[in-house]
Structures are given as structure tokens and as C-alpha cells.
Motif scaffolding. Structure first.
Motif, PDB file in Angstrom:
ATOM      1  N   ALA A  30      -0.626   4.037   9.145  1.00 56.89           N
ATOM      2  CA  ALA A  30      -1.396   5.116   8.528  1.00 56.89           C
ATOM      3  C   ALA A  30      -1.886   4.722   7.135  1.00 56.89           C
ATOM      4  O   ALA A  30      -3.018   5.030   6.748  1.00 56.89           O
ATOM      5  CB  ALA A  30      -0.536   6.382   8.454  1.00 56.89           C
ATOM      6  N   LEU A  31      -1.044   4.022   6.387  1.00 54.67           N
ATOM      7  CA  LEU A  31      -1.436   3.583   5.053  1.00 54.67           C
ATOM      8  C   LEU A  31      -2.608   2.603   5.125  1.00 54.67           C
ATOM      9  O   LEU A  31      -3.590   2.738   4.388  1.00 54.67           O
ATOM     10  CB  LEU A  31      -0.249   2.926   4.348  1.00 54.67           C
ATOM     11  CG  LEU A  31       0.882   3.859   3.911  1.00 54.67           C
ATOM     12  CD1 LEU A  31       2.086   3.046   3.466  1.00 54.67           C
ATOM     13  CD2 LEU A  31       0.418   4.779   2.774  1.00 54.67           C
ATOM     14  N   VAL A  32      -2.505   1.623   6.017  1.00 50.11           N
ATOM     15  CA  VAL A  32      -3.573   0.624   6.127  1.00 50.11           C
ATOM     16  C   VAL A  32      -4.845   1.260   6.670  1.00 50.11           C
ATOM     17  O   VAL A  32      -5.956   0.919   6.245  1.00 50.11           O
ATOM     18  CB  VAL A  32      -3.112  -0.549   7.010  1.00 50.11           C
ATOM     19  CG1 VAL A  32      -4.275  -1.479   7.310  1.00 50.11           C
ATOM     20  CG2 VAL A  32      -2.009  -1.322   6.317  1.00 50.11           C
ATOM     21  N   GLY A  33      -4.712   2.199   7.600  1.00 47.51           N
ATOM     22  CA  GLY A  33      -5.885   2.899   8.106  1.00 47.51           C
ATOM     23  C   GLY A  33      -6.609   3.652   7.004  1.00 47.51           C
ATOM     24  O   GLY A  33      -7.847   3.685   6.957  1.00 47.51           O
ATOM     25  N   THR A  34      -5.834   4.242   6.103  1.00 51.72           N
ATOM     26  CA  THR A  34      -6.436   4.962   4.976  1.00 51.72           C
ATOM     27  C   THR A  34      -7.135   4.000   4.025  1.00 51.72           C
ATOM     28  O   THR A  34      -8.245   4.272   3.545  1.00 51.72           O
ATOM     29  CB  THR A  34      -5.367   5.759   4.212  1.00 51.72           C
ATOM     30  OG1 THR A  34      -4.785   6.715   5.100  1.00 51.72           O
ATOM     31  CG2 THR A  34      -5.969   6.493   3.027  1.00 51.72           C
ATOM     32  N   VAL A  35      -6.492   2.864   3.745  1.00 56.27           N
ATOM     33  CA  VAL A  35      -7.125   1.859   2.892  1.00 56.27           C
ATOM     34  C   VAL A  35      -8.454   1.414   3.505  1.00 56.27           C
ATOM     35  O   VAL A  35      -9.484   1.331   2.820  1.00 56.27           O
ATOM     36  CB  VAL A  35      -6.194   0.640   2.698  1.00 56.27           C
ATOM     37  CG1 VAL A  35      -6.938  -0.495   1.999  1.00 56.27           C
ATOM     38  CG2 VAL A  35      -4.969   1.029   1.890  1.00 56.27           C
ATOM     39  N   HIS A  36      -8.450   1.144   4.795  1.00 54.71           N
ATOM     40  CA  HIS A  36      -9.667   0.710   5.483  1.00 54.71           C
ATOM     41  C   HIS A  36     -10.753   1.782   5.377  1.00 54.71           C
ATOM     42  O   HIS A  36     -11.923   1.489   5.084  1.00 54.71           O
ATOM     43  CB  HIS A  36      -9.344   0.414   6.948  1.00 54.71           C
ATOM     44  CG  HIS A  36     -10.494  -0.142   7.726  1.00 54.71           C
ATOM     45  ND1 HIS A  36     -11.430   0.667   8.342  1.00 54.71           N
ATOM     46  CD2 HIS A  36     -10.870  -1.420   7.970  1.00 54.71           C
ATOM     47  CE1 HIS A  36     -12.333  -0.095   8.932  1.00 54.71           C
ATOM     48  NE2 HIS A  36     -12.015  -1.367   8.736  1.00 54.71           N
ATOM     49  N   HIS A  37     -10.377   3.035   5.614  1.00 50.92           N
ATOM     50  CA  HIS A  37     -11.349   4.134   5.544  1.00 50.92           C
ATOM     51  C   HIS A  37     -11.945   4.244   4.139  1.00 50.92           C
ATOM     52  O   HIS A  37     -13.174   4.385   3.987  1.00 50.92           O
ATOM     53  CB  HIS A  37     -10.665   5.441   5.924  1.00 50.92           C
ATOM     54  CG  HIS A  37     -11.522   6.657   5.707  1.00 50.92           C
ATOM     55  ND1 HIS A  37     -12.596   6.968   6.518  1.00 50.92           N
ATOM     56  CD2 HIS A  37     -11.488   7.618   4.743  1.00 50.92           C
ATOM     57  CE1 HIS A  37     -13.179   8.072   6.074  1.00 50.92           C
ATOM     58  NE2 HIS A  37     -12.526   8.483   5.000  1.00 50.92           N
ATOM     59  N   LEU A  38     -11.089   4.164   3.122  1.00 53.24           N
ATOM     60  CA  LEU A  38     -11.583   4.291   1.755  1.00 53.24           C
ATOM     61  C   LEU A  38     -12.495   3.123   1.394  1.00 53.24           C
ATOM     62  O   LEU A  38     -13.492   3.299   0.681  1.00 53.24           O
ATOM     63  CB  LEU A  38     -10.408   4.373   0.776  1.00 53.24           C
ATOM     64  CG  LEU A  38      -9.608   5.680   0.820  1.00 53.24           C
ATOM     65  CD1 LEU A  38      -8.357   5.564  -0.037  1.00 53.24           C
ATOM     66  CD2 LEU A  38     -10.467   6.850   0.328  1.00 53.24           C
TER      67      LEU A  38
END
Length: 202
Positions: free
Chosen positions: A161-169
Motif C-alpha cells: 500500500a505504501l509503494v502503491g501510494t508513492v507510485h500514484h503520487l
């Protein structure tokens, strides 16, 4: 300007940093070989001496920044048992966002040849989001073993979830949107790690 024939220390990084400044100041459309070498105070042909062309240069810039971000994420391992877990994670997430400016990441998406070269590099094992996710997961597991994260927490899912958020941002954050990124990651980490401290379901 560096004299012709004289070796330039750390040339790749000098050119990469120059490209980032050009894009940040003038936009992606302004990125040309000549703009990069002028910004780096190098001879006009230097970029093409070391890269097959601008597309390869852009791809190598993105791959280099991914690798740098992966190294930053690895640094979480040295923080196990120190400070605050959420604070440690957020500090690294924000550092990752700063090391991968949105405009630079966007370059490899808008230039098909650069995108292809980037994908080939990632398929060949160049460190990127998978490595970053692995570092997050390893850190969270270590904190879990130390009792700072609940025993029943799914650390692998939290890391994803953390990496997915980084990717989205990275894909959506506007230049200069650091404050919005900080608030987003702060909320996400609070929710994830807050939930992880709840006792596992019976």
C-alpha cells in the motif's frame, strides 16, 4: 565551460542534475541535448558521446533516480528500533518523492523510445518499485519482531500500500506539491500502522 578533451568528474550525475533543472524551470518540452549540456556547462557533443541519444539519456536518468530511491529505502534497515515507526516510514516516503521529480518521471512516459529503454532496464533487474517495496516490508517485519508493530499485522500488504501510494503520487503530483504529498502519506501511514496495532481477529 570544461575544456575539450578534459575528463569531467561525475559526468553522468552532472548531466542528470542539469536535465532536472531544465525540466523544473522550463518544462519537459524544453529538454534537448543542447539545453542539458549548456545547463551542465559542458561541450555540446558530450551527451551524445556517452549516450546513444536523448531518449537513452532520459531513460538512464529515470533508472538512476529509481536506483537512488531504492538505496534510500534500504536505509530504513538502520532505523529498526529507533525513533517512531510511522515517522521513519514517512521520512523515507517523502525522500523518495523528492528524488523522483514528477516532471522527470513523466519524461519517460511521454517519449516512447525512452519508455521502452526504461522498461528494458527494469526487466533486466534495475532496482525500482519492487526493491523499494522489499525494503519497506523488511523494515516493517523487523519492527514487528521487536514488538513495535502488532504481531498479527500484514506487513507485506502495508508495504504494498505504501509503494502503491508513492507510485500514484509520482504519476499525479504537480511540481511543488510537496505539502499535499506530505499530508497524503501522513494520513495513509497513520491509518495503516494504526490498524496494524489492533489485535488480530479471533
Amino acid at each position: 565551460m570544461s575544456p575539450r578533451g578534459v575528463a569531467i568528474p561525475d559526468l553522468r550525475e552532472r548531466l542528470f542534475a542539469a536535465a532536472e533543472r531544465v525540466v523544473a524551470r522550463d518544462g519537459a518540452a524544453a529538454l534537448t541535448s543542447r539545453a542539458v549540456t549548456a545547463e551542465a556547462d559542458c561541450g555540446k557533443g558530450v551527451l551524445h558521446t556517452h549516450f546513444a541519444g536523448l531518449d537513452e539519456f532520459v531513460a538512464e536518468l529515470v533508472l538512476d533516480r529509481f536506483a537512488r530511491s531504492a538505496r534510500q529505502a534500504e536505509g530504513l534497515g538502520a532505523r529498526v528500533g529507533q525513533g517512531n515507526v510511522a515517522g521513519n516510514v514517512q521520512e523515507v516516503v517523502l525522500a523518495l518523492l523528492e528524488s523522483l521529480p514528477p516532471a522527470v518521471v513523466g519524461l519517460a512516459m511521454t517519449r516512447p523510445a525512452a519508455a521502452l529503454h526504461t522498461q528494458e532496464g527494469l526487466r533486466s533487474g534495475a532496482p525500482a518499485f519492487d526493491a523499494i517495496q522489499g525494503s519497506f516490508a523488511a523494515y516493517l517485519r523487523a519492527e514487528q519482531r521487536g514488538g513495535r508493530i502488532a504481531e498479527g499485522a500484514d506487513t507485506a500488504t502495508i508495504a504494498l500500500a505504501l509503494v502503491g501510494t508513492v507510485h500514484h503520487l509520482l504519476m499525479t503530483r504537480a511540481p511543488g506539491g510537496s505539502e499535499d504529498a506530505r499530508r497524503t502519506t501522513e494520513l495513509l501511514i497513520a491509518v495503516l500502522l494504526g490498524a496494524s496495532r489492533q489485535p488480530p481477529a479471533a
